[in-house]
Design a protein around this motif. Structure first.
Motif, mmCIF file in Angstrom:
data_model
loop_
_atom_site.group_PDB
_atom_site.id
_atom_site.type_symbol
_atom_site.label_atom_id
_atom_site.label_comp_id
_atom_site.label_asym_id
_atom_site.label_seq_id
_atom_site.Cartn_x
_atom_site.Cartn_y
_atom_site.Cartn_z
ATOM 1 N N UNK A 23 0.825 -1.206 0.000
ATOM 2 C CA UNK A 23 0.000 0.000 0.000
ATOM 3 C C UNK A 23 0.864 1.263 0.000
ATOM 4 N N UNK A 24 1.908 1.270 0.808
ATOM 5 C CA UNK A 24 2.812 2.424 0.858
ATOM 6 C C UNK A 24 3.549 2.597 -0.470
ATOM 7 N N UNK A 25 3.997 1.489 -1.047
ATOM 8 C CA UNK A 25 4.750 1.557 -2.300
ATOM 9 C C UNK A 25 3.880 2.055 -3.436
ATOM 10 N N UNK A 26 2.681 1.494 -3.584
ATOM 11 C CA UNK A 26 1.827 1.891 -4.694
ATOM 12 C C UNK A 26 1.338 3.327 -4.535
ATOM 13 N N UNK A 27 1.246 3.804 -3.289
ATOM 14 C CA UNK A 27 0.839 5.182 -3.043
ATOM 15 C C UNK A 27 1.808 6.197 -3.620
ATOM 16 N N UNK A 28 3.076 5.814 -3.752
ATOM 17 C CA UNK A 28 4.109 6.713 -4.283
ATOM 18 C C UNK A 28 4.242 6.631 -5.799
ATOM 19 N N UNK A 29 3.477 5.758 -6.448
ATOM 20 C CA UNK A 29 3.617 5.554 -7.888
ATOM 21 C C UNK A 29 2.597 6.373 -8.679
ATOM 22 N N UNK A 30 2.923 6.624 -9.926
ATOM 23 C CA UNK A 30 2.004 7.325 -10.831
ATOM 24 C C UNK A 30 0.945 6.342 -11.333
ATOM 25 N N UNK A 32 -1.133 3.991 -13.595
ATOM 26 C CA UNK A 32 -0.693 3.199 -14.740
ATOM 27 C C UNK A 32 0.588 2.440 -14.512
ATOM 28 N N UNK A 33 1.296 2.751 -13.437
ATOM 29 C CA UNK A 33 2.530 2.036 -13.117
ATOM 30 C C UNK A 33 2.195 0.639 -12.618
ATOM 31 N N UNK A 34 2.998 -0.344 -13.007
ATOM 32 C CA UNK A 34 2.794 -1.721 -12.577
ATOM 33 C C UNK A 34 3.691 -2.019 -11.389
ATOM 34 N N UNK A 35 3.072 -2.454 -10.305
ATOM 35 C CA UNK A 35 3.806 -2.912 -9.130
ATOM 36 C C UNK A 35 3.815 -4.430 -9.165
ATOM 37 N N UNK A 36 4.993 -5.008 -9.302
ATOM 38 C CA UNK A 36 5.124 -6.467 -9.286
ATOM 39 C C UNK A 36 5.436 -6.875 -7.855
ATOM 40 N N UNK A 37 4.597 -7.746 -7.302
ATOM 41 C CA UNK A 37 4.739 -8.174 -5.914
ATOM 42 C C UNK A 37 5.087 -9.653 -5.886
ATOM 43 N N UNK A 48 -4.242 -10.109 -1.675
ATOM 44 C CA UNK A 48 -3.732 -9.059 -2.565
ATOM 45 C C UNK A 48 -4.800 -8.591 -3.546
ATOM 46 N N UNK A 49 -5.551 -9.489 -4.203
ATOM 47 C CA UNK A 49 -6.624 -8.994 -5.083
ATOM 48 C C UNK A 49 -7.700 -8.192 -4.339
ATOM 49 N N UNK A 50 -8.068 -8.615 -3.131
ATOM 50 C CA UNK A 50 -9.060 -7.862 -2.362
ATOM 51 C C UNK A 50 -8.568 -6.453 -2.053
ATOM 52 N N UNK A 51 -7.332 -6.339 -1.597
ATOM 53 C CA UNK A 51 -6.746 -5.032 -1.304
ATOM 54 C C UNK A 51 -6.672 -4.176 -2.563
ATOM 55 N N UNK A 52 -6.155 -4.742 -3.648
ATOM 56 C CA UNK A 52 -5.950 -3.970 -4.873
ATOM 57 C C UNK A 52 -7.272 -3.474 -5.461
ATOM 58 N N UNK A 53 -8.243 -4.360 -5.560
ATOM 59 C CA UNK A 53 -9.528 -3.981 -6.156
ATOM 60 C C UNK A 53 -10.278 -2.985 -5.273
ATOM 61 N N UNK A 54 -10.157 -3.116 -3.960
ATOM 62 C CA UNK A 54 -10.795 -2.177 -3.041
ATOM 63 C C UNK A 54 -10.281 -0.758 -3.260
ATOM 64 N N UNK A 55 -8.991 -0.653 -3.579
ATOM 65 C CA UNK A 55 -8.379 0.662 -3.765
ATOM 66 C C UNK A 55 -8.365 1.126 -5.220
ATOM 67 N N UNK A 77 0.165 -5.587 -10.191
ATOM 68 C CA UNK A 77 -0.890 -4.676 -9.782
ATOM 69 C C UNK A 77 -0.664 -3.357 -10.532
ATOM 70 N N UNK A 78 -1.624 -2.993 -11.362
ATOM 71 C CA UNK A 78 -1.529 -1.728 -12.100
ATOM 72 C C UNK A 78 -2.278 -0.659 -11.308
ATOM 73 N N UNK A 79 -1.555 0.403 -10.968
ATOM 74 C CA UNK A 79 -2.166 1.448 -10.144
ATOM 75 C C UNK A 79 -3.273 2.152 -10.907
ATOM 76 N N UNK A 80 -4.403 2.272 -10.238
ATOM 77 C CA UNK A 80 -5.546 2.962 -10.810
ATOM 78 C C UNK A 80 -5.456 4.465 -10.618
ATOM 79 N N UNK A 81 -6.338 5.182 -11.276
ATOM 80 C CA UNK A 81 -6.331 6.653 -11.221
ATOM 81 C C UNK A 81 -6.714 7.189 -9.840
ATOM 82 N N UNK A 82 -7.587 6.474 -9.115
ATOM 83 C CA UNK A 82 -8.042 7.007 -7.827
ATOM 84 C C UNK A 82 -7.192 6.540 -6.661
ATOM 85 N N UNK A 83 -6.315 5.540 -6.869
ATOM 86 C CA UNK A 83 -5.531 4.977 -5.770
ATOM 87 C C UNK A 83 -4.411 5.776 -5.434
#
Length: 83
Positions: A23-30, A32-37, A48-55, A77-83
């Motif tokens: 959550x902290x890592x993806x928060x710092x990304x633009x 459309x960026x892909x976070x590989x976990x 992980x899917x529950x967390x990602x889809x919720x955000x 996990x591809x960062x969404x526009x609202x996350x």
């Protein structure tokens, strides 16, 4: 989409701490960026899917990597526009 990729290696991290780190890592990304976990946690395919889809992120389980007993899950996990 930026096309950028960031790796988060959570193979030695307990599940709850792994989700906090993700959550902290993806928060710092633009958006459309892909976070590989990478995770060895057996509950990761559910959590992980529950967390990602919720955000508002898209998640894809790429499968498993490595050899037993060092196998681990790989998620994209591809960062969404609202996350």
């Amino acid at each position: 989409m930026t096309g950028e990729r960031v790796l988060l290696d959570n193979r030695r991290t307990p599940c709850a701490v792994g989700l906090i780190r993700a959550d902290e890592t993806i928060g710092d990304l633009a958006p459309g960026t892909v976070l590989e976990i990478w995770s060895k946690d057996r509950f990761a395919p559910m959590e992980i899917p529950l967390w990602a889809e919720r955000d508002g992120h898209r998640v894809h389980l790429r499968g498993r990597a490595g050899w037993w007993p060092l196998r681990y899950f790989v998620f994209e996990v591809t960062k969404g526009a609202r996350g």
